[in-house]
Design a protein around this motif. Structure first.
Motif, PDB file in Angstrom:
ATOM      1  N   UNK A 189      32.677  51.917  38.404  1.00  0.00           N
ATOM      2  CA  UNK A 189      33.137  50.497  38.063  1.00  0.00           C
ATOM      3  C   UNK A 189      33.514  50.285  36.514  1.00  0.00           C
ATOM      4  N   UNK A 190      34.557  49.294  36.481  1.00  0.00           N
ATOM      5  CA  UNK A 190      35.046  49.080  35.131  1.00  0.00           C
ATOM      6  C   UNK A 190      35.615  47.766  35.127  1.00  0.00           C
ATOM      7  N   UNK A 191      35.237  46.759  33.919  1.00  0.00           N
ATOM      8  CA  UNK A 191      35.653  45.776  33.845  1.00  0.00           C
ATOM      9  C   UNK A 191      37.092  45.549  33.857  1.00  0.00           C
ATOM     10  N   UNK A 192      37.828  44.578  34.576  1.00  0.00           N
ATOM     11  CA  UNK A 192      39.265  44.334  34.676  1.00  0.00           C
ATOM     12  C   UNK A 192      39.561  42.924  33.880  1.00  0.00           C
ATOM     13  N   UNK A 193      39.879  43.113  32.685  1.00  0.00           N
ATOM     14  CA  UNK A 193      40.232  41.580  31.714  1.00  0.00           C
ATOM     15  C   UNK A 193      41.445  41.088  32.391  1.00  0.00           C
ATOM     16  N   UNK A 194      42.439  41.940  32.995  1.00  0.00           N
ATOM     17  CA  UNK A 194      43.594  41.280  33.537  1.00  0.00           C
ATOM     18  C   UNK A 194      43.394  40.176  34.521  1.00  0.00           C
ATOM     19  N   UNK A 195      42.385  40.330  35.149  1.00  0.00           N
ATOM     20  CA  UNK A 195      42.089  39.520  36.293  1.00  0.00           C
ATOM     21  C   UNK A 195      40.992  38.357  35.881  1.00  0.00           C
ATOM     22  N   UNK A 196      40.955  38.259  34.498  1.00  0.00           N
ATOM     23  CA  UNK A 196      39.630  37.365  34.219  1.00  0.00           C
ATOM     24  C   UNK A 196      40.191  35.880  34.448  1.00  0.00           C
ATOM     25  N   UNK A 197      39.231  35.118  34.882  1.00  0.00           N
ATOM     26  CA  UNK A 197      39.301  33.750  35.222  1.00  0.00           C
ATOM     27  C   UNK A 197      38.476  32.885  34.235  1.00  0.00           C
ATOM     28  N   UNK A 198      38.920  31.490  34.158  1.00  0.00           N
ATOM     29  CA  UNK A 198      38.286  30.738  33.424  1.00  0.00           C
ATOM     30  C   UNK A 198      36.605  30.518  33.506  1.00  0.00           C
ATOM     31  N   UNK A 222      39.949  55.226  46.040  1.00  0.00           N
ATOM     32  CA  UNK A 222      40.425  54.008  46.262  1.00  0.00           C
ATOM     33  C   UNK A 222      40.179  53.004  45.118  1.00  0.00           C
ATOM     34  N   UNK A 223      40.660  51.964  44.798  1.00  0.00           N
ATOM     35  CA  UNK A 223      40.223  50.939  43.653  1.00  0.00           C
ATOM     36  C   UNK A 223      40.226  49.826  44.460  1.00  0.00           C
ATOM     37  N   UNK A 224      38.962  49.336  44.500  1.00  0.00           N
ATOM     38  CA  UNK A 224      38.700  47.999  45.194  1.00  0.00           C
ATOM     39  C   UNK A 224      38.591  47.033  43.786  1.00  0.00           C
ATOM     40  N   UNK A 225      39.442  46.108  43.994  1.00  0.00           N
ATOM     41  CA  UNK A 225      39.656  44.983  42.977  1.00  0.00           C
ATOM     42  C   UNK A 225      38.865  43.895  43.322  1.00  0.00           C
ATOM     43  N   UNK A 226      37.482  44.010  43.234  1.00  0.00           N
ATOM     44  CA  UNK A 226      36.496  42.899  43.384  1.00  0.00           C
ATOM     45  C   UNK A 226      36.097  42.064  42.359  1.00  0.00           C
ATOM     46  N   UNK A 227      35.099  41.202  42.950  1.00  0.00           N
ATOM     47  CA  UNK A 227      34.451  40.299  41.823  1.00  0.00           C
ATOM     48  C   UNK A 227      32.966  40.202  41.977  1.00  0.00           C
ATOM     49  N   UNK A 228      32.244  39.905  40.859  1.00  0.00           N
ATOM     50  CA  UNK A 228      30.845  39.848  41.080  1.00  0.00           C
ATOM     51  C   UNK A 228      30.432  38.400  40.545  1.00  0.00           C
ATOM     52  N   UNK A 229      29.432  37.793  41.300  1.00  0.00           N
ATOM     53  CA  UNK A 229      29.128  36.467  41.207  1.00  0.00           C
ATOM     54  C   UNK A 229      27.849  36.442  40.523  1.00  0.00           C
ATOM     55  N   UNK A 230      27.515  35.279  39.522  1.00  0.00           N
ATOM     56  CA  UNK A 230      26.368  35.174  38.885  1.00  0.00           C
ATOM     57  C   UNK A 230      25.310  34.053  40.219  1.00  0.00           C
ATOM     58  N   UNK A 231      24.314  33.867  39.320  1.00  0.00           N
ATOM     59  CA  UNK A 231      23.346  33.142  40.479  1.00  0.00           C
ATOM     60  C   UNK A 231      23.898  31.719  40.794  1.00  0.00           C
ATOM     61  N   UNK A 232      23.446  31.444  42.219  1.00  0.00           N
ATOM     62  CA  UNK A 232      24.029  30.138  42.629  1.00  0.00           C
ATOM     63  C   UNK A 232      22.788  29.027  42.195  1.00  0.00           C
ATOM     64  N   UNK A 233      23.367  27.891  41.786  1.00  0.00           N
ATOM     65  CA  UNK A 233      22.241  26.945  41.226  1.00  0.00           C
ATOM     66  C   UNK A 233      22.483  25.854  41.979  1.00  0.00           C
ATOM     67  N   UNK A 247      35.736  39.633  37.130  1.00  0.00           N
ATOM     68  CA  UNK A 247      36.462  40.713  37.887  1.00  0.00           C
ATOM     69  C   UNK A 247      36.033  42.332  37.731  1.00  0.00           C
ATOM     70  N   UNK A 248      35.989  43.019  38.438  1.00  0.00           N
ATOM     71  CA  UNK A 248      35.712  44.374  38.174  1.00  0.00           C
ATOM     72  C   UNK A 248      36.431  45.104  39.260  1.00  0.00           C
ATOM     73  N   UNK A 249      36.759  46.592  38.839  1.00  0.00           N
ATOM     74  CA  UNK A 249      37.504  47.348  39.456  1.00  0.00           C
ATOM     75  C   UNK A 249      36.494  48.670  39.998  1.00  0.00           C
ATOM     76  N   UNK A 250      36.246  48.504  41.176  1.00  0.00           N
ATOM     77  CA  UNK A 250      35.249  49.493  41.782  1.00  0.00           C
ATOM     78  C   UNK A 250      35.855  50.776  42.516  1.00  0.00           C
TER      79      UNK A 250
END
Length: 227
Positions: free
Chosen positions: A64-73, A174-185, A97-100
């Motif tokens: 897995x690697x961080x994908x800075x080009x897909x960074x959101x606010x 394959x490269x899966x251009x996915x996302x990782x979420x933090x905790x839900x509050x 965003x992470x590339x898996x």
């Protein structure tokens, strides 16, 4: 999500007149291909009475690697609908965003089976294929996730005698251009506000003039005012 893309795949086998004689289900499981190859070559007769071992597929998450080009606010929040009963709502910050990198391995005993499986997969990736993922169903968050096919390789080498078991492998990267979420509050929202107004009586003191009670609904719209 990645494994389900290749689930319930079937191949057909034909006789010398090109008539279909057999339909074979191709199982898929998570794990490195070496595990299944060793199991087959270690004791090829042990499993024949139980089920057909090959063809089959296996996939593994390799990196897995961080994908800075897909960074959101980073301050953006996704929020759920308000719960009037508990007077609260759920929220989560924008995902990271992470590339898996996944490797899908196809293992067969003959070239025809392997090529059939590859031909059922490759045409859908041009070079990517986008799927919609229910990332956080409780918050109603669906994400479009591109999956890119980056490389295809095959291996038909084997050691031993001519009559020894033979396994042909195909590796699809394959490269899966996915996302990782933090905790839900969960956060309470304001249902009422009491506002006191004061007036100056001229002697330097402020006396209470009126008290107003504002109540509202889940959309923060005032429903009544009491003076």
């Amino acid at each position: 999500m990645f494994g389900n893309l290749f689930n319930e795949m079937q191949i057909k086998r034909f006789d010398q007149n090109n008539n279909p004689i057999q339909t074979v289900n191709v199982p898929i499981a998570y794990g490195p291909k070496q595990r299944y190859i060793e199991r087959e070559l270690g004791d090829p007769t042990a499993l024949r009475s139980v089920s057909i071992v090959l063809p089959r597929m296996a996939f593994v998450l390799s990196s897995m690697s961080y994908a800075p080009m897909r960074k959101l606010n980073s301050t953006l929040k996704y929020k759920s609908n308000f719960n009037a009963t508990n007077k609260e709502f759920s929220s989560v910050y924008s995902p990271v965003p992470y590339d898996m990198n996944f490797t899908l391995s196809i293992m067969t005993k003959n070239a025809e089976d392997g090529i059939q499986i590859v031909e059922k997969i490759v045409p859908f990736f041009t070079p990517d294929f986008t799927v919609t993922v229910k990332a956080l169903p409780d918050l109603g968050i669906n994400l479009d996730v591109p999956i890119e096919l980056t490389n295809i390789s095959s291996d038909d080498s084997y050691e031993g005698q001519y009559e020894d078991p033979r396994i042909m492998t195909w590796d699809l990267d394959f490269i899966v251009k996915g996302y990782l979420f933090g905790p839900v509050t969960k956060t309470k929202y304001v249902t009422s506000a009491e506002v006191n107004t004061y007036y100056d009586d001229g002697d330097g003191n402020y006396d209470l003039d009126a008290t107003q009670l504002f109540t509202g609904n889940s959309n923060y719209q005032t429903s009544n005012t009491i003076s």
